[in-house]
Design an enzyme around this catalytic site. Structure first.
Site, mmCIF file in Angstrom:
data_model
loop_
_atom_site.group_PDB
_atom_site.id
_atom_site.type_symbol
_atom_site.label_atom_id
_atom_site.label_comp_id
_atom_site.label_asym_id
_atom_site.label_seq_id
_atom_site.Cartn_x
_atom_site.Cartn_y
_atom_site.Cartn_z
ATOM 1 N N HIS A 98 0.772 -1.240 -0.126
ATOM 2 C CA HIS A 98 0.048 0.020 -0.050
ATOM 3 C C HIS A 98 0.943 1.198 -0.058
ATOM 4 O O HIS A 98 1.857 1.187 0.572
ATOM 5 C CB HIS A 98 -0.905 -0.064 1.208
ATOM 6 C CG HIS A 98 -2.015 -0.788 0.944
ATOM 7 N ND1 HIS A 98 -3.043 -0.634 0.132
ATOM 8 C CD2 HIS A 98 -2.511 -1.800 1.879
ATOM 9 C CE1 HIS A 98 -3.991 -1.303 0.133
ATOM 10 N NE2 HIS A 98 -3.844 -2.323 1.301
ATOM 11 N N CYS A 150 0.060 2.590 -4.560
ATOM 12 C CA CYS A 150 -0.303 3.808 -4.877
ATOM 13 C C CYS A 150 0.294 4.946 -4.853
ATOM 14 O O CYS A 150 1.127 5.172 -3.774
ATOM 15 C CB CYS A 150 -1.750 3.959 -4.327
ATOM 16 S SG CYS A 150 -2.860 2.362 -4.703
#
Length: 329
Positions: A98, A150
């Site tokens: 993440h 991301c």
């Protein structure tokens, strides 16, 4: 490669098992990269550190016992790799997991957002940490960061954009249906920390310092003296360097984590898989960093993804061979 030059890597895969933020392909991504580094680029397994938050495939790196990818462990592994580096060495950091964006506290930049990766314990590693690390490199040592996360564009603070939102503007609508963004919103991270510290403040630095102390990001430890960050600390002064960032997407985009289609194949990160496709389709070519990113963009576009990989590095390194330092071939 010149005799005696080392090739070292730190590979980090975070699947966040048993959490609300579970991913599926991140550990597969770095295991696949480990195999490519050994079989194509001549890395020795003993010079590859693999950190994962769930069991990985056999044949790991130098540690017999797998290290958890906490913020402190990741930074320790990176610091040790850079500490061993000598001129001409080739260093690689592949992160799959993440990412997030955090509000900047810099004077004069009230609307700026900074990029960070999210280790398994949420002890954020920021673009400032990566800039500090790159600035410690011995002259002539290359450091390639591959971030399949991301908001990964710009993860080495102040590195020059070669391929990115300011150099390419074409976008492609996503048509994929089985992807899970590698993104944890800042507010979700903040709520998680409030539940742990019991401190009702939106200042992320307060929570990180309370939970992790000296292991928190350099950005938050210096937040109260940003003038020192900007002007006084020699390790953070912008200078020509050999930092190379291949990001899975632009800073304002998300990167996809792909589950197997109808139970077939392995889960993987879309960008990491695109890199594997590029290398497999060009088995006998030495590709430049620029070529790898352009080809990865095309591979993702052909699969219907909206994310756009980027390249940040010096002009010379943009056209230097991917993972083959010019002075070591």
């Amino acid at each position: 490669m010149e005799e005696g030059k080392k090739r070292m890597a730190v590979l980090v895969g975070c699947n966040y098992p048993n959490s609300n933020y579970k991913l599926h392909g991140c550990i597969n991504d770095v295991v696949a990269m480990r195999d490519v580094l050994v079989n194509r680029f001549g890395f020795d397994l003993s010079h590859i550190e693999l950190l994962a938050d769930a069991p990985a495939a056999p044949g790991g790196g130098s540690n017999l016992e797998m290290m958890m990818p906490t913020g402190a462990n990741i930074k320790k592994a990176l610091d040790e790799m850079v500490g061993k580096a000598e001129p001409g060495d080739v260093l690689v950091f592949h992160y799959s997991g993440h990412g997030t964006r955090i509000p900047s506290k810099w004077p004069g930049f009230p609307f700026r957002q900074d990029e960070a990766i999210v280790p398994c314990d949420f002890n954020l590693i920021t673009d400032t940490d990566m800039r500090q690390l790159v600035n410690k490199l011995p002259k002539g040592t290359s450091f390639t960061m591959i971030s399949d996360s991301c908001h990964s564009g710009g993860l080495i603070d102040k590195e020059k954009e070669q391929i990115g939102p300011n150099s390419t503007t074409k976008t492609t609508p996503s048509t994929t249906t089985n992807n899970n963004p590698k993104h944890i919103p800042f507010n979700s991270i903040l709520e998680h920390f409030i539940s742990l510290t019991g401190i009702n403040t939106s200042d992320i630095a307060t929570h990180l310092l309370e939970l992790f102390g000296a292991d928190a990001s350099f950005k938050f430890r210096l937040q109260s003296s940003l003038e020192h960050y900007l002007y006084d600390d020699e390790s953070l002064i912008l200078k020509a360097d050999d930092g190379i960032l291949l990001s899975g997407c632009q800073a304002n985009e998300t990167s996809a984590d792909m589950s197997p289609v109808e139970g077939k194949g392995k889960a993987h990160g879309a960008f990491s898989n695109a890199l594997q496709i590029v290398l497999k389709e060009n088995p006998n070519r030495i590709l430049s960093n620029r070529e790898v990113v352009i080809m990865a963009r095309k591979a993702l576009e052909a699969q219907g993804f909206a994310q756009h990989p980027c390249l940040y590095c010096s002009d010379i390194n943009a056209d230097a061979p991917f993972l083959w330092h010019p002075n070591s071939c």
